[in-house]
Write an enzyme that holds these catalytic residues in place. Structure first.
Site, mmCIF file in Angstrom:
data_model
loop_
_atom_site.group_PDB
_atom_site.id
_atom_site.type_symbol
_atom_site.label_atom_id
_atom_site.label_comp_id
_atom_site.label_asym_id
_atom_site.label_seq_id
_atom_site.Cartn_x
_atom_site.Cartn_y
_atom_site.Cartn_z
ATOM 1 C CG ASP A 339 -1.990 1.039 1.175
ATOM 2 O OD1 ASP A 339 -2.191 1.603 0.089
ATOM 3 O OD2 ASP A 339 -2.607 1.308 2.218
ATOM 4 C CG ASP A 632 -4.889 -0.550 5.880
ATOM 5 O OD1 ASP A 632 -5.714 -0.993 5.056
ATOM 6 O OD2 ASP A 632 -4.470 0.618 5.844
ATOM 7 C CG ASP A 636 -6.744 -4.630 2.638
ATOM 8 O OD1 ASP A 636 -7.128 -4.584 1.452
ATOM 9 O OD2 ASP A 636 -6.373 -3.627 3.268
#
Length: 897
Positions: A339, A632, A636
């Site tokens: 990310d 997170d 996910d």
């Protein structure tokens, strides 16, 4: 024990859903707007105990001790030693027993250290709960919750205790862990009637162990620990988490095959010895001692120690290992899908500009430039009312970094969030989710209700039909979505994260507020806010380290494509300003075959939703890549499970993500992933070194005992010698290899193939050859000593076998570099272990009262010099092997050019 304060009556356990929530709060002596006081918490923790369920019992001291004697061959050796003592050789029996006990003590310490390391990791990974105590929102360990606590829930949180819900905002809970139902349950706060008895029907309750998947909520803790619904079946949940890693399983299978071969060799040794006239009892003890020393039954256990100690060390670099297999597999990572926000960037959002006029080419307005006009003030009011940030004890704000940044920029303009929240209370909300990419809140605005909407420009602007103006009615005719989208693109191209804010006036709170499409339409756009999240200072170097190590870093973000590309350029993920960016919309149009082609070329994915992460991971895995994926959010979790190594955020991640992950970043930093990969490679290298060392020593012992009678030499070692060598060489020196620093260039070599054998790259050849060399040196010294009339030949063989293994352990500290390049002091535990072993060996030779115990005799200076020279030949041979390997690599590199 019933979970209620003794000073106030409350509903009987199990009937919480039948009572009004605020009546229950009163019964628990707590104000839902303030939470418990410190003295109440202390008293209830004493009364109710910790809020935890029973877990797999940690092994006791006696269980650990008994485990050291669980090996069948150890028991056979003890039985044979006792028989020998009964027949008159009491000294040998006592010495064998002492050596076996010392070995057990070393094994006990190793097992205890591993258990302590794993327990420490478990404590670090314990879940946290967000609670309201003393009027302040704070994070506490879930074990510290007590009845009466006020718990705040968000999507991704695991429910920490049984809660009677006080407030809900589109709250949905996955109760499959408790009820087995896979469909998420919509929650509310209303009192239920007596027919709602099944757990799945108690819609105003949230139960411990279930997971909030959507929305937000606030609940009163009514039961904790074993009194919770899941605690009532805790006995069924008790499980042993000490599962073997793949490497341990492979070593256990290997050990069984080796054990069969060693037992066969020991049988031959026994038979040949008896045929040559040796005493049968002596040959029994010799064969069994050799089997005990040479069978690598302890390899899986030692690997556990090395992995556990390595995992504990990784905490120091802010990488918390939740599953031991991750330690051994980190060295195989070929792709890191990360990310952007908070991992590659600082996660310290700062507002850079406020735009209320799309046609204006200026950089936008910021507080301090000039006085805020009505439109800018309205933009900031929308930004902090449609905002979930909460005040912290130190006067700052807690929450998502984007929302705290909006609160801070509003404060610069003199707009106080707490005052606005009090004047414009939130009536309802549509929480943010990854699919809509926006959120809405509803506030009283007589006559009627005012809705504020905040989200991604491409999610909000197309739903607008006008631009808001304070001077006149919103004008639809003057509104051009294309101009605003272009302005948002221009800001994103500068590396800014862009939010669009809009509003809509409603006559009343809509009954279909749960339907976002019905409410979030016909909006009036207020403006845009551009925020910047600077790249982490160490991220660019970490990206370069990845590439040097043969690892491809990939950015996957929900941000705007232009923002993602701008940050990727600054970090060095891509080198061209027109580098391809694959958006979630484009990805959804690709079939699997087309995606297989794209994943080889694309390094930036933007506006990707969590479900699409799974497709990216699967496409890379289909190409043979070994993928680490960060995440997170609650959505996910499937991608983290699909990845070869799932990596969750420790600071900003959800409970669901952390539970699905193998590794948790305690600082949410991309550079920590790279450091973890480096540490994983070091740990695996050191496991290989230990196996190389231990198996080579075992090989040398087998060759020495097995070949002697075939060469018409006497049995070179007594059982006590074999067991002593096993004690002093396999114990401290072997484990000290765990402290070996990473080899130079460890991050300049390609990743290890996941299917690569532990014995690859010439290890098994090394084990056989160096073991044969060590055995040959022992037998050569024995033959020379016998031929030249030296009566101390058995002591000389004993010494060469011990010191030869010390020379070997020093030589294999690196697979490529010479010992003098490493320096003796670079691994002080190993140097200390080698010196201690040398001292102990000399004691068995030169301490008079030890001579009759170990059946040794003092060696002359010439005899000891010969033993040292023979032992040094092992070191010289291994160094020559490393020089040859370096030459092979240089030759291959030269041919490659």
């Amino acid at each position: 024990m019933a979970n209620e304060p003794s000073s106030a009556p409350v509903a009987a356990p199990g009937d919480w859903h039948l009572r009004d929530a605020h009546e229950l709060a009163t019964a628990h002596e707590v104000d839902p707007a303030h939470g418990l006081q410190a003295h109440q918490i202390d008293e209830r923790q004493k009364n109710f105990g910790p809020n935890c369920l029973p877990s797999a019992d940690q092994r006791s001291f006696w269980a650990l001790l008994l485990a050291q004697f669980s090996d069948f061959m150890i028991l056979v050796l003890l039985a044979a030693a006792v028989i020998s003592g009964v027949m008159g050789d009491l000294v040998d029996t006592l010495v064998i027993l002492v050596i076996v006990l010392l070995n057990a003590a070393i094994g006990l310490v190793q097992s205890w250290r591993a258990d302590q390391a794993l327990a420490a990791l478990q404590r670090l990974s314990e879940a946290q709960a967000t609670v309201l105590r003393g009027g302040l929102v704070q994070q506490v360990n879930t074990h510290a919750l007590v009845p009466g606590d006020i718990v705040l829930l968000e999507a991704g949180n695991q429910v920490p205790a049984d809660l009677r819900l006080l407030q809900t905002a589109q709250l949905k809970v996955d109760e499959s862990a408790l009820t087995g139902e896979s469909v998420t349950v919509d929650k509310h706060t209303l009192v239920l009637d007596g027919t709602a008895q099944a757990l799945g029907d108690r819609l105003n309750m949230a139960f411990k162990g279930t997971t909030a998947t959507h929305g937000r909520g606030r609940g009163l803790v009514v039961t904790t620990g074993l009194n919770t619904e899941i605690g009532k079946v805790a006995g069924l949940l008790k499980q042993d988490n000490q599962r073997s890693t793949p490497l341990q399983l492979r070593l256990a299978a290997f050990g069984k095959r080796v054990a069969l071969a060693v037992l066969g060799i020991c049988a031959v040794i026994f038979g040949v010895g008896v045929l040559r006239g040796e005493a049968p009892l002596l040959m029994v003890l010799t064969a069994i001692s050799l089997a005990v020393a040479a069978i690598p039954e302890a390899l899986p256990a030692v690997v556990t120690v090395l992995l556990a100690l390595g995992a504990r060390k990784m905490v120091a670099i802010n990488a918390l290992v939740r599953r031991l297999p991750a330690v051994e597999t980190l060295g195989s990572v070929t792709y890191i899908c990360s990310d952007k926000t908070g991992t590659l960037t600082q996660n310290r959002m700062q507002a850079q500009c406020l735009v209320v006029n799309a046609a204006d080419d200026a950089t936008g307005w910021m507080p301090g430039n000039n006085t805020a006009d009505t439109t800018h003030a309205e933009l900031l009011r929308a930004a902090i009312l449609c905002n979930d940030a909460t005040p912290a004890p130190d006067g700052t704000w807690l929450g998502d970094p984007t929302e705290t940044a909006l609160t801070e920029v509003a404060a610069l303009a003199g707009i106080n969030k707490a005052e606005l929240d009090a004047h414009w209370p939130r009536l309802a909300e549509l929480p943010f989710d990854a699919e809509r990419k926006r959120m809405s809140t509803f506030h009283p605005d007589a006559p009627g209700v005012l809705a504020y909407i905040k989200g991604a420009p491409e999610s909000v602007i197309p739903r607008c039909s006008a631009q808001w103006s304070a001077n006149s009615a919103d004008q639809a005719g003057a509104f051009d979505p294309g101009i605003w989208l272009a302005r948002a693109d221009a800001l994103a191209a500068q590396g800014l994260r862009v939010l669009a804010l809009a509003r809509r006036h409603l006559d009343a709170l809509p009954p279909d507020a749960a339907n976002p499409d019905a409410v979030e339409r016909d909006l009036s756009l207020i403006g845009l806010i551009g925020l910047i999240d600077p790249p982490r200072a160490e991220a660019a170097q970490a990206v370069r380290d990845c590439m040097a190590a043969g690892i491809t870093p990939v950015m996957i973000t929900g941000d705007h494509p232009a923002t993602a590309r701008a940050i990727a350029l600054r970090l060095g993920l891509v080198s061209q300003a027109d580098a391809p960016v694959l958006t979630g919309t484009e990805l959804s149009t690709l079939d699997d075959a087309a995606l297989l082609v794209q994943v080889r070329q694309v390094r930036i994915y933007a506006r990707v939703d969590p479900a699409q992460k799974i497709r990216i991971v699967q496409a890379l895995q289909a190409q043979g890549e070994f993928v680490a994926m960060t995440g997170d959010g609650v959505n996910d979790a499937p991608a983290l499970k699909q990845a070869d190594i799932g990596i969750a955020m420790g600071l900003g991640g959800t409970d669901v993500a952390r539970q699905a992950a193998s590794l948790v970043l305690l600082d949410d930093n991309f550079a920590t992933i790279v450091r973890a990969v480096r540490e994983g490679r070091r740990i695996y290298d050191n496991i290989r070194k230990f196996v190389r060392y231990a198996m080579t020593g075992n090989s040398g012992e087998i060759w020495t005992i097995f070949l002697a009678p075939l060469l018409l030499l006497p049995i070179p070692l007594l059982p006590i010698h074999i067991l002593w060598v096993n004690l002093v060489t396999d114990g401290l020196p072997g484990l000290a290899l765990a402290a070996e620093p990473a080899e130079r260039g460890i991050m300049q070599r390609p990743p290890r193939a996941p299917t690569e054998s532990l014995f690859a790259n010439g290890m098994w050849q090394h084990i056989l050859f160096i073991g044969l060399l060590l055995g040959g040196l022992c037998l050569g010294v024995q033959a020379w000593a016998i031929q030249t009339g030296h009566a101390h030949w058995q002591t000389m063989v004993f010494t060469v076998l011990t010191l030869g293994q010390m020379a070997h352990v020093l030589a294999i500290r690196s697979e490529t570099e010479h010992l003098w390049q490493l320096g003796l002091g670079s691994n002080r535990p190993l140097l200390g272990a080698v010196l201690l072993t040398f001292g102990l060996q000399m004691a068995t030779i030169y301490v008079p009262w030890l001579n009759p115990i170990f059946k040794t005799q003092p060696l002359s200076l010439a005899e000891l010099s010969l033993c040292l020279a023979a032992s040094s030949a092992v070191w010289l041979t291994v160094e020559a092997e490393k020089a040859w390997r370096r030459g092979q690599k240089r030759g291959a590199a030269w041919q490659g050019t």
